[in-house]
Write a protein that holds these residues in place. Structure first.
Motif, PDB file in Angstrom:
ATOM      1  N   ILE A 103       0.861  -1.192   0.000  1.00 43.60           N
ATOM      2  CA  ILE A 103       0.000   0.000   0.000  1.00 43.60           C
ATOM      3  C   ILE A 103       0.890   1.231   0.000  1.00 43.60           C
ATOM      4  CG2 ILE A 103      -1.837   1.257   1.168  1.00 43.60           C
ATOM      5  CD1 ILE A 103      -2.631  -1.383   2.519  1.00 43.60           C
ATOM      6  N   GLY A 104       0.702   2.108  -0.977  1.00 39.44           N
ATOM      7  CA  GLY A 104       1.555   3.277  -1.127  1.00 39.44           C
ATOM      8  C   GLY A 104       0.811   4.588  -1.014  1.00 39.44           C
ATOM      9  N   VAL A 105       1.563   5.664  -1.119  1.00 44.49           N
ATOM     10  CA  VAL A 105       1.004   7.020  -1.119  1.00 44.49           C
ATOM     11  C   VAL A 105       1.703   7.826  -2.215  1.00 44.49           C
ATOM     12  CG1 VAL A 105       0.481   9.103   0.205  1.00 44.49           C
ATOM     13  CG2 VAL A 105       0.686   6.896   1.394  1.00 44.49           C
ATOM     14  N   ILE A 106       0.912   8.422  -3.103  1.00 47.28           N
ATOM     15  CA  ILE A 106       1.440   9.332  -4.117  1.00 47.28           C
ATOM     16  C   ILE A 106       0.632  10.617  -4.025  1.00 47.28           C
ATOM     17  CG2 ILE A 106       1.948   9.721  -6.552  1.00 47.28           C
ATOM     18  CD1 ILE A 106       1.955   6.698  -6.965  1.00 47.28           C
ATOM     19  N   TRP A 107       1.316  11.730  -3.743  1.00 47.82           N
ATOM     20  CA  TRP A 107       0.628  12.993  -3.472  1.00 47.82           C
ATOM     21  C   TRP A 107       1.163  14.090  -4.387  1.00 47.82           C
ATOM     22  CZ3 TRP A 107      -3.600  12.713  -0.729  1.00 47.82           C
ATOM     23  CH2 TRP A 107      -4.245  13.891  -0.340  1.00 47.82           C
ATOM     24  N   GLY A 108       0.324  15.065  -4.684  1.00 46.90           N
ATOM     25  CA  GLY A 108       0.742  16.164  -5.541  1.00 46.90           C
ATOM     26  C   GLY A 108       0.558  17.526  -4.898  1.00 46.90           C
ATOM     27  N   SER A 109       1.510  18.413  -5.130  1.00 45.20           N
ATOM     28  CA  SER A 109       1.396  19.816  -4.708  1.00 45.20           C
ATOM     29  C   SER A 109       2.299  20.654  -5.597  1.00 45.20           C
ATOM     30  CB  SER A 109       1.801  19.986  -3.239  1.00 45.20           C
ATOM     31  OG  SER A 109       1.684  21.354  -2.842  1.00 45.20           O
ATOM     32  N   GLY A 110       1.796  21.763  -6.052  1.00 46.16           N
ATOM     33  CA  GLY A 110       2.604  22.625  -6.900  1.00 46.16           C
ATOM     34  C   GLY A 110       3.482  23.586  -6.122  1.00 46.16           C
ATOM     35  N   ASN A 111       3.085  23.925  -4.891  1.00 40.06           N
ATOM     36  CA  ASN A 111       3.760  24.971  -4.127  1.00 40.06           C
ATOM     37  C   ASN A 111       4.395  24.497  -2.835  1.00 40.06           C
ATOM     38  OD1 ASN A 111       2.959  27.765  -5.469  1.00 40.06           O
ATOM     39  ND2 ASN A 111       1.168  26.432  -5.576  1.00 40.06           N
ATOM     40  N   GLY A 112       3.912  23.390  -2.268  1.00 42.25           N
ATOM     41  CA  GLY A 112       4.431  22.966  -0.982  1.00 42.25           C
ATOM     42  C   GLY A 112       4.106  23.973   0.114  1.00 42.25           C
ATOM     43  N   GLY A 113       5.001  24.089   1.094  1.00 45.95           N
ATOM     44  CA  GLY A 113       4.723  24.933   2.263  1.00 45.95           C
ATOM     45  C   GLY A 113       5.101  26.381   2.061  1.00 45.95           C
ATOM     46  N   ILE A 114       4.421  27.042   1.149  1.00 42.30           N
ATOM     47  CA  ILE A 114       4.777  28.422   0.797  1.00 42.30           C
ATOM     48  C   ILE A 114       4.497  29.394   1.942  1.00 42.30           C
ATOM     49  CG2 ILE A 114       2.562  28.917  -0.326  1.00 42.30           C
ATOM     50  CD1 ILE A 114       4.209  30.535  -2.418  1.00 42.30           C
ATOM     51  N   GLN A 115       3.489  29.109   2.775  1.00 40.27           N
ATOM     52  CA  GLN A 115       3.214  29.978   3.926  1.00 40.27           C
ATOM     53  C   GLN A 115       4.361  29.903   4.927  1.00 40.27           C
ATOM     54  OE1 GLN A 115       0.241  32.048   4.627  1.00 40.27           O
ATOM     55  NE2 GLN A 115       1.846  32.851   5.964  1.00 40.27           N
ATOM     56  N   THR A 116       4.830  28.693   5.204  1.00 40.24           N
ATOM     57  CA  THR A 116       5.958  28.525   6.118  1.00 40.24           C
ATOM     58  C   THR A 116       7.199  29.232   5.586  1.00 40.24           C
ATOM     59  OG1 THR A 116       5.143  26.421   6.989  1.00 40.24           O
ATOM     60  CG2 THR A 116       7.509  26.828   7.164  1.00 40.24           C
ATOM     61  N   PHE A 117       7.456  29.083   4.304  1.00 38.92           N
ATOM     62  CA  PHE A 117       8.628  29.721   3.705  1.00 38.92           C
ATOM     63  C   PHE A 117       8.544  31.238   3.865  1.00 38.92           C
ATOM     64  CE2 PHE A 117      11.380  31.406   0.437  1.00 38.92           C
ATOM     65  CZ  PHE A 117      12.471  30.552   0.470  1.00 38.92           C
ATOM     66  N   GLN A 118       7.370  31.794   3.555  1.00 46.64           N
ATOM     67  CA  GLN A 118       7.187  33.239   3.685  1.00 46.64           C
ATOM     68  C   GLN A 118       7.396  33.684   5.134  1.00 46.64           C
ATOM     69  OE1 GLN A 118       3.578  35.391   2.011  1.00 46.64           O
ATOM     70  NE2 GLN A 118       3.183  35.648   4.198  1.00 46.64           N
ATOM     71  N   ASP A 119       6.794  32.962   6.070  1.00 48.97           N
ATOM     72  CA  ASP A 119       6.885  33.347   7.482  1.00 48.97           C
ATOM     73  C   ASP A 119       8.323  33.296   8.001  1.00 48.97           C
ATOM     74  OD1 ASP A 119       4.155  33.657   7.456  1.00 48.97           O
ATOM     75  OD2 ASP A 119       3.728  31.765   8.497  1.00 48.97           O
ATOM     76  N   GLN A 120       9.024  32.242   7.647  1.00 43.99           N
ATOM     77  CA  GLN A 120      10.377  32.063   8.176  1.00 43.99           C
ATOM     78  C   GLN A 120      11.363  33.071   7.578  1.00 43.99           C
ATOM     79  OE1 GLN A 120      11.668  28.970  10.489  1.00 43.99           O
ATOM     80  NE2 GLN A 120      10.002  30.318  11.074  1.00 43.99           N
ATOM     81  N   VAL A 121      11.235  33.330   6.293  1.00 42.47           N
ATOM     82  CA  VAL A 121      12.108  34.333   5.680  1.00 42.47           C
ATOM     83  C   VAL A 121      11.797  35.720   6.240  1.00 42.47           C
ATOM     84  CG1 VAL A 121      12.740  35.478   3.517  1.00 42.47           C
ATOM     85  CG2 VAL A 121      12.514  32.996   3.594  1.00 42.47           C
ATOM     86  N   GLY A 122      10.511  35.985   6.478  1.00 37.87           N
ATOM     87  CA  GLY A 122      10.122  37.255   7.085  1.00 37.87           C
ATOM     88  C   GLY A 122      10.720  37.432   8.469  1.00 37.87           C
ATOM     89  N   GLU A 123      10.693  36.351   9.260  1.00 41.91           N
ATOM     90  CA  GLU A 123      11.280  36.402  10.604  1.00 41.91           C
ATOM     91  C   GLU A 123      12.793  36.606  10.538  1.00 41.91           C
ATOM     92  OE1 GLU A 123       9.835  36.395  13.661  1.00 41.91           O
ATOM     93  OE2 GLU A 123       7.968  36.625  12.524  1.00 41.91           O
ATOM     94  N   PHE A 124      13.416  35.986   9.547  1.00 42.03           N
ATOM     95  CA  PHE A 124      14.861  36.128   9.350  1.00 42.03           C
ATOM     96  C   PHE A 124      15.228  37.588   9.084  1.00 42.03           C
ATOM     97  CE2 PHE A 124      18.368  36.046   6.139  1.00 42.03           C
ATOM     98  CZ  PHE A 124      19.396  35.681   6.994  1.00 42.03           C
ATOM     99  N   ILE A 125      14.457  38.222   8.238  1.00 41.44           N
ATOM    100  CA  ILE A 125      14.731  39.634   7.896  1.00 41.44           C
ATOM    101  C   ILE A 125      14.444  40.542   9.092  1.00 41.44           C
ATOM    102  CG2 ILE A 125      14.005  41.561   6.434  1.00 41.44           C
ATOM    103  CD1 ILE A 125      13.516  39.423   4.231  1.00 41.44           C
ATOM    104  N   LYS A 126      13.323  40.310   9.767  1.00 39.88           N
ATOM    105  CA  LYS A 126      12.971  41.122  10.931  1.00 39.88           C
ATOM    106  C   LYS A 126      13.989  40.963  12.058  1.00 39.88           C
ATOM    107  CE  LYS A 126       7.939  40.945  10.310  1.00 39.88           C
ATOM    108  NZ  LYS A 126       6.681  40.374  10.871  1.00 39.88           N
ATOM    109  N   GLY A 127      14.559  39.796  12.166  1.00 33.74           N
ATOM    110  CA  GLY A 127      15.494  39.500  13.252  1.00 33.74           C
ATOM    111  C   GLY A 127      16.917  39.888  12.933  1.00 33.74           C
ATOM    112  N   ASN A 128      17.085  40.931  12.119  1.00 34.30           N
ATOM    113  CA  ASN A 128      18.420  41.421  11.757  1.00 34.30           C
ATOM    114  C   ASN A 128      19.262  40.320  11.105  1.00 34.30           C
ATOM    115  OD1 ASN A 128      20.306  43.496  11.534  1.00 34.30           O
ATOM    116  ND2 ASN A 128      21.306  42.948  13.476  1.00 34.30           N
ATOM    117  N   LYS A 129      18.560  39.490  10.338  1.00 37.48           N
ATOM    118  CA  LYS A 129      19.175  38.412   9.559  1.00 37.48           C
ATOM    119  C   LYS A 129      19.951  37.414  10.413  1.00 37.48           C
ATOM    120  CE  LYS A 129      19.214  41.092   5.292  1.00 37.48           C
ATOM    121  NZ  LYS A 129      19.990  41.554   4.118  1.00 37.48           N
ATOM    122  N   GLN A 130      19.437  37.203  11.628  1.00 35.99           N
ATOM    123  CA  GLN A 130      19.996  36.155  12.476  1.00 35.99           C
ATOM    124  C   GLN A 130      19.356  34.818  12.082  1.00 35.99           C
ATOM    125  OE1 GLN A 130      22.484  36.450  14.828  1.00 35.99           O
ATOM    126  NE2 GLN A 130      22.634  38.490  13.913  1.00 35.99           N
TER     127      GLN A 130
END
Length: 417
Positions: A103-130
């Motif tokens: 029994i397998g799993v095959i899943w599709g997504s065009g963007n993946g975790g784009i919200q997480t990526f946006q949030d984490q990069v935003g935090e990186f910039i806000k945090g003086n690039k730490q």
């Protein structure tokens, strides 16, 4: 050595959508012609050209995960797990009685975790690039994680991967699932797709490419497939999951069979980064490929769930391709259900496959809403199912999906007898 290909059937389905978080609720709203579109609540749209989308309502992650576990997953993975859980329950599966190695799993997504990526990069910039990144940052963003999480959740040790082909991603996942089962590489596969793209990055990015509707005065009516006044697609989010298995395996465990997958087609426009071929060349090839795979003539198709995103070039090129394959057929029902659900990007194919299965089993063609004045060249050439659902016996249904990059994926479903 050659061997006979196995027949492939669908035995379970699950959804998370703007029109309901169960298949029953979703289908009820689809055949009623309801729109899932409204003003965006997820972020401040003051400076954005588009201020609306088809957002999920009443999704509570802790209905599916412990609180600490939910934090490990981006929304697109949470949606995937929720839809898969419903599909597995719907299929009445007891994994303890089955061979989990097959029994397998095959899943599709065009963007993946784009919200997480946006949030984490935003935090990186806000945090003086730490570089203070969440330890789950990488597994939250990569597109293959839903297939892994679903397999871990249920102990499924069969083949496991994800497909990425933009808006064709989950149709490609279904096609792969079908082919691996045909070849005997798996007895059962959980397949589908999910997206969670309603955020500043996605809306801003698609606005920049001029792909989104900006009809902010009438959000519910903004998605107008085939209409001469259409001005772009409406962003949607959610997930669709299907349990796909060999006919032999389904019969052996006494499953209720919803429909059979009899044809799959793939092709490429080989034309433009984001635009469809003006004559629908890839769409034509994909549909022909699916018909040949199903070993049926075009006259056998009773219903098409069109890709039909409500973009100028996309809708017209698809209609050109349909005309080329089917000719003028007023008995052929076509509907553009993105007019209600919005465009779920990589999850669109899974959601529309589920709609197509329900159309077959319930003998109801869902409507195309919001379309007032059809492109003159195609008016009255087909039955576009405008405004209201129609009853009809459907033996064969076709579902089209097309993605940025020119990706084409088409499936044909058949009433199981």
């Amino acid at each position: 050595m050659t061997k006979d290909l196995k027949r492939v059937v669908i035995t379970g389905m699950g959804v998370v959508t703007s029109l309901g978080n169960t298949v029953d609720e979703f289908w009820k709203n689809i055949i009623a012609g309801k729109s899932g579109v409204g003003l965006i609540t997820k972020f401040d749209t003051t400076n954005f050209k588009t201020k609306f989308a088809a957002e999920i309502k009443n999704f509570i992650a802790t209905d599916y995960f412990e609180k600490n576990e939910a934090r490990k997953y981006d929304l697109f993975t949470q949606y995937a797990v929720a839809a898969a859980d419903e599909a597995i329950k719907n299929a009445n599966i007891n994994f303890d009685n089955l061979n989990r190695n097959k029994i397998g799993v095959i899943w599709g997504s065009g963007n993946g975790g784009i919200q997480t990526f946006q949030d984490q990069v935003g935090e990186f910039i806000k945090g003086n690039k730490q570089p203070r990144f969440n330890p789950y940052f990488i597994p939250k963003i990569i597109a293959d994680i839903p297939s892994g999480v679903i397999s871990i959740r249920h102990g499924l040790r069969g083949l496991n991967f994800s497909t990425v082909s933009a808006c064709a991603s989950s149709n490609n996942a279904i096609i792969d699932a079908c082919n691996y089962i045909r070849l005997g590489k798996a007895d059962m596969i959980i397949t589908g797709g999910s997206e969670a793209p309603i955020n500043e990055s996605s809306i801003g990015g698609f606005n920049a490419s001029k792909a989104l509707s900006t009809n902010n005065d009438n959000p519910e009516g903004a998605s107008r497939p085939f209409d001469i006044n259409r001005d772009g697609f409406v962003m949607g989010e959610g997930a669709g999951a299907l349990v796909v298995e060999s006919l032999d395996a389904a019969i052996k465990r006494g499953a209720t069979i919803l429909a059979e997958i009899v044809g799959t087609g793939m092709a490429a426009d080989a034309f433009h980064l984001t635009g469809t071929h003006p004559d629908g060349e890839g769409a034509y090839l994909g549909m022909i490929d699916a018909l040949e795979d199903a070993a049926i003539d075009a006259t056998a198709i009773d219903y098409i769930n069109a890709h039909a995103t409500s973009t100028h070039m996309g809708d017209e090129s698809e209609l050109k391709a349909i005309m080329r394959v089917f000719g003028e057929r007023k008995d052929l029902n076509i509907s553009a259900t993105k007019s209600m659900t919005g465009h779920l990007l990589g999850a669109a194919g899974a959601i529309e496959a589920i709609i197509s299965v329900k159309a077959i089993t319930e003998e109801i063609v869902p409507p195309t809403i919001n379309t007032g004045e059809v492109e003159p060249a195609y008016n009255n050439k087909f039955n576009l199912t405008l405004g209201t659902a129609q009853t009809k016996q459907i033996n064969y249904a076709m579902s089209n999906t097309f993605g940025f990059g020119g990706h084409i994926a088409t499936i044909i479903l058949k009433k199981y007898k």
